[in-house]
Design an enzyme around this catalytic site. Structure first.
Site, PDB file in Angstrom:
ATOM      1  N   GLU A 270       0.861  -1.185   0.000  1.00 11.43           N
ATOM      2  CA  GLU A 270       0.000   0.000   0.000  1.00 11.43           C
ATOM      3  C   GLU A 270       0.893   1.229   0.000  1.00 11.43           C
ATOM      4  O   GLU A 270       1.838   1.321   0.806  1.00 11.43           O
ATOM      5  CB  GLU A 270      -0.922   0.049   1.221  1.00 11.43           C
ATOM      6  CG  GLU A 270      -1.807   1.298   1.216  1.00 11.43           C
ATOM      7  CD  GLU A 270      -2.739   1.411   2.411  1.00 11.43           C
ATOM      8  OE1 GLU A 270      -3.484   2.411   2.485  1.00 11.43           O
ATOM      9  OE2 GLU A 270      -2.725   0.505   3.268  1.00 11.43           O
ATOM     10  N   ASN A 325      -4.663   5.118  -2.187  1.00 11.71           N
ATOM     11  CA  ASN A 325      -5.907   5.725  -1.710  1.00 11.71           C
ATOM     12  C   ASN A 325      -6.276   6.918  -2.588  1.00 11.71           C
ATOM     13  O   ASN A 325      -5.423   7.728  -2.949  1.00 11.71           O
ATOM     14  CB  ASN A 325      -5.742   6.210  -0.263  1.00 11.71           C
ATOM     15  CG  ASN A 325      -5.592   5.051   0.697  1.00 11.71           C
ATOM     16  OD1 ASN A 325      -6.573   4.479   1.151  1.00 11.71           O
ATOM     17  ND2 ASN A 325      -4.359   4.688   1.009  1.00 11.71           N
ATOM     18  N   GLU A 357      -8.060   2.391  -3.834  1.00 12.35           N
ATOM     19  CA  GLU A 357      -8.795   2.250  -2.575  1.00 12.35           C
ATOM     20  C   GLU A 357      -9.669   3.478  -2.345  1.00 12.35           C
ATOM     21  O   GLU A 357      -9.200   4.610  -2.476  1.00 12.35           O
ATOM     22  CB  GLU A 357      -7.834   2.084  -1.392  1.00 12.35           C
ATOM     23  CG  GLU A 357      -7.021   0.804  -1.413  1.00 12.35           C
ATOM     24  CD  GLU A 357      -6.223   0.621  -0.127  1.00 12.35           C
ATOM     25  OE1 GLU A 357      -6.495   1.351   0.852  1.00 12.35           O
ATOM     26  OE2 GLU A 357      -5.327  -0.235  -0.106  1.00 12.35           O
ATOM     27  N   ASP A 387     -11.514   0.743   1.585  1.00 13.67           N
ATOM     28  CA  ASP A 387     -10.633   0.930   2.737  1.00 13.67           C
ATOM     29  C   ASP A 387     -11.475   1.111   3.997  1.00 13.67           C
ATOM     30  O   ASP A 387     -12.617   1.586   3.942  1.00 13.67           O
ATOM     31  CB  ASP A 387      -9.755   2.162   2.499  1.00 13.67           C
ATOM     32  CG  ASP A 387      -8.592   2.239   3.460  1.00 13.67           C
ATOM     33  OD1 ASP A 387      -8.246   1.199   4.056  1.00 13.67           O
ATOM     34  OD2 ASP A 387      -8.017   3.327   3.618  1.00 13.67           O
ATOM     35  N   GLU A 445      -5.991  -4.848   8.062  1.00 11.77           N
ATOM     36  CA  GLU A 445      -5.037  -3.759   8.279  1.00 11.77           C
ATOM     37  C   GLU A 445      -4.619  -3.686   9.750  1.00 11.77           C
ATOM     38  O   GLU A 445      -5.373  -4.081  10.639  1.00 11.77           O
ATOM     39  CB  GLU A 445      -5.661  -2.423   7.893  1.00 11.77           C
ATOM     40  CG  GLU A 445      -6.068  -2.294   6.443  1.00 11.77           C
ATOM     41  CD  GLU A 445      -6.645  -0.925   6.153  1.00 11.77           C
ATOM     42  OE1 GLU A 445      -5.986  -0.161   5.438  1.00 11.77           O
ATOM     43  OE2 GLU A 445      -7.753  -0.627   6.638  1.00 11.77           O
TER      44      GLU A 445
END
Length: 508
Positions: A270, A325, A357, A387, A445
């Protein structure tokens, strides 16, 4: 002549019973028009000597036309009298302003219309009115902001119980059409210190406290302290400095590995944004990302992130994917899909190696538009992930319709995982089951402990991410550790940055 006729109409309206909020709002608009004329002396004669008219005019200004609660002006007028009933604040008699914010009102207005948004405001206003009763004041001061004033006769435990009760009743689901929606609030609290308080100053303090609580997560609240004013000044500094951060090449990406639970093999990363200020050093994303979203810089920063990810993918092994993201503002921007397609072509990036995401809150916006954009991303060959799953508004039908590839279990669920907390394990297992039902993968996560790892694996989670497997690191560090791996013949070395032996034992 027109002003005179308008004045006579207004005087006639005063005698009527205002049976609806629409009539009240109409009359308020008429009186405000007269007030502007009175400034030039045009309508002054029609108000002189008419006490009933003046009282009605004041009543309209002091009342919120949507909810029937006090308006901001009405609260400013009522607060000194309310606080002064017991002789003002004392050691045993304290007063507080509680600012409560429904910050997704705009989203509901955009999706369902302003009339539905107003209906929600009336529901929330009635809930507050019933809870507070005659013990305090309730006002709607702007948008989705409500303010409650309460007296506390004992210690802060009574205040905490009161604020928790207010947030609790506001957080109850609301029904819009056939759907039930969860609504999230934050609150800020400021104490009234003087016998004749200045509403603007106290409300400013309560709003600063509310902004602080929002940074800590939904459903939270904070009490104002002077340091918060310093924090507000700091946020202004951050905003000013962000404008130059890109030009000074101070923003960079770090990458945190995602690993297969069964083997410990790294299958992707990520991308996480970092800011190294030329004078202040490292500034955490939690401090500058919210500021970037508020000031509009998030789109420019988001473009930087996507370009850098695509460039860095060319320097990573072919089987590695990277997720990035994307903010709601960037996602909803015209041409987002087309611009991303051009970027993939320019950087010669295979689209299946990139995952976008988005957060669950994005899904309550215009669903048709979200669906169109997601279809465009899928046509490019890009994967899609939610997310922080479990903290927002999505339901199974929406998830199935939008066809996400991955659900990322929020760290708040992972933090609760212990052998003594069966509910947290059950929640994770239900998310895994939901993902399987729509043919999506799951990533947990924030995995930091061996116990969390074991419980997640038992719940069926196959991919994990967190400090247990490696902290975020720049691309140069990943490449250096990859060189070490080639030298030692151990392909896992560059990806087990925290506790290699523990992870190897767990996955063994």
């Amino acid at each position: 002549m027109g002003a005179a006729m308008l004045a006579l109409w207004a005087l006639d309206m005063v005698g009527l019973t205002l049976s609806s909020y629409r009539e009240a709002a109409t009359f308020g608009a008429i009186v405000l028009g007269l007030a502007s004329l009175a400034g030039a002396g045009t309508a002054h004669a029609y108000f002189v000597g008419s006490d009933d008219t003046t009282e009605a005019y004041e009543e309209i200004l002091n009342t919120d036309p949507v909810t029937g609660l006090l308006s901001r002006k009405g609260l400013a007028k009522a607060l000194p009298d309310y606080v002064g009933k017991q002789g003002g604040p004392t050691r045993m008699n304290r007063y507080f302003l509680i600012s409560l914010d429904f910050d997704t009102l705009r989203d509901f207005n955009e999706i369902y219309g302003v009339e539905t948004g107003d209906s929600l405001l009336r529901v929330f206003g009635e809930r507050l009115r019933r809870v507070v009763g005659e013990t305090g004041l309730v006002a709607r001061t702007s948008g989705g902001e409500f303010v409650v004033s309460l007296g506390v006769n004992h210690d802060e435990r009574e205040l905490r119980a009161a604020v928790d009760a207010l947030l609790g009743v506001l957080a109850l689901p609301v029904r819009v059409g056939k759907a039930s929606h969860s609504v999230f609030w934050n609150a800020g609290v400021a104490e009234v210190h003087q016998s004749r308080p200045s509403l603007e100053r106290i409300l400013r303090h309560a709003n600063l406290a509310r902004s602080t609580s929002r940074a800590a997560g939904r459903g939270t609240w904070s009490i104002y302290h002077p340091e918060m004013s310093q924090m507000a000044a700091y946020r202004h500094w951050v905003e000013a400095e962000l404008y130059g951060a890109l030009q000074r090449d101070e923003l960079s990406l770090h990458y945190q590995p995602k690993v297969l639970a069964a083997t410990g093999e790294t299958i992707g990363y990520e991308a996480l944004l970092r800011w190294n200020h030329h004078q202040k050093g490292s500034i955490p994303p939690s401090e500058f990302i919210p500021v970037a979203e508020q000031c509009g810089l998030i789109q420019q920063i988001g473009d930087f992130v996507l370009r850098r990810v695509c460039e860095d993918l060319g320097k990573l092994p072919d089987h590695i994917t990277v997720s990035a993201n994307v903010s709601a503002a960037q996602f909803n921007r015209d041409g987002f899909v087309a611009n991303l397609g051009r970027l993939l072509t320019e950087t010669e990036t295979r689209p299946e190696r990139l995952e976008i995401e988005v957060t669950e809150t994005l899904l309550i916006r215009n669903l048709a538009e979200v669906r169109r954009i997601m279809n465009g991303l899928r046509e490019l060959g890009i994967s899609l992930a939610i997310d922080d799953f479990g903290t927002g508004y999505s339901n199974l039908s929406t998830l199935s319709e939008l066809r996400f590839n991955t659900l990322k279990i929020d760290k708040s669920f992972v933090d609760r995982l212990t052998e003594s907390d069966d509910s947290a394990s059950a929640m994770v297992a239900s998310i895994v089951g939901m993902a399987r039902s729509i043919d999506a993968g799951v990533v947990a996560e924030g995995v930091e402990t061996q116990e969390q790892f074991t419980l997640l694996k038992a719940a069926g989670c196959t991919v994990m991410q967190g400090y247990l497997f490696g902290r975020p690191m720049p691309l140069s560090a990943i490449k250096a550790r990859a060189g070490e791996a080639r030298a030692t013949g151990d392909a896992n070395v560059p990806f087990l940055a925290n506790d290699d032996e523990a992870l190897l034992a767990a996955t063994g």
